[in-house]
Design an enzyme around this catalytic site. Sequence first.
Site, short mmCIF file in Angstrom:
data_model
loop_
_atom_site.label_atom_id
_atom_site.label_comp_id
_atom_site.label_asym_id
_atom_site.label_seq_id
_atom_site.Cartn_x
_atom_site.Cartn_y
_atom_site.Cartn_z
N HIS A 129 0.83 -1.20 0.00
CA HIS A 129 0.00 0.00 0.00
C HIS A 129 0.86 1.25 0.00
O HIS A 129 2.05 1.21 0.33
CB HIS A 129 -0.98 0.03 1.18
CG HIS A 129 -0.35 0.01 2.54
ND1 HIS A 129 -0.08 -1.15 3.22
CD2 HIS A 129 0.08 1.01 3.35
CE1 HIS A 129 0.46 -0.86 4.39
NE2 HIS A 129 0.59 0.44 4.49
N HIS A 141 3.99 7.14 3.90
CA HIS A 141 4.92 6.03 3.72
C HIS A 141 4.44 5.12 2.61
O HIS A 141 3.29 5.23 2.16
CB HIS A 141 5.11 5.23 5.02
CG HIS A 141 3.90 4.48 5.52
ND1 HIS A 141 3.02 5.01 6.42
CD2 HIS A 141 3.43 3.24 5.26
CE1 HIS A 141 2.07 4.12 6.70
NE2 HIS A 141 2.30 3.03 5.99
N GLU A 159 7.78 0.97 4.97
CA GLU A 159 7.24 -0.08 5.83
C GLU A 159 7.45 -1.42 5.14
O GLU A 159 7.19 -1.55 3.93
CB GLU A 159 5.73 0.17 6.06
CG GLU A 159 5.05 -0.89 6.91
CD GLU A 159 3.55 -0.62 7.12
OE1 GLU A 159 2.97 0.19 6.35
OE2 GLU A 159 2.98 -1.21 8.05
CO CO Z 1 1.18 1.23 6.32
#
Ligand code: CO
Length: 134
Positions: free
Chosen positions: A7, A79, A130
């Site tokens: 994502h 992020h 991430e």
């Molecule tokens: Co995230």
Amino acid sequence: MIGRLNHVAIAVPDLERARAFYRDALGARVSEIEDQPEHGVRTVFVTLPNTKIELLGVLGEDSPIRGFLERHPQGGIHHICVEVEDIEAARAQLRARGVRLLGGGEPRIGAHGKPVLFLHPKDVFGTLLELEQA
Ligand code: CO
């Protein structure tokens, strides 16, 4: 080591408005708003055919995105998240290279119930990255 884009996360000052925009103006499939108290955020997931967008709103005084929204009052990309097969192996490989990991480098359970790690943006060319164990 890294695999699919899981994502892209966008911090927004008004989560309800952002959710309605993605649903109504962009015709996207959006989740309900979910509180993630252990992460200090509220999330909405926008499901795209090939990946997801995670809309992030503030939850609580210590929310990790509060400072980000002070610097970017209109919101912005916070992020990106990519998948790894083995988060412990990824951590060892990154530590061996001196890459700093947030939160002491202990994997935490992320918004999808899977272990996640965050790499310090100063070690990743300015992007908070991430890693999520797929
Ligand atoms: Co995230």
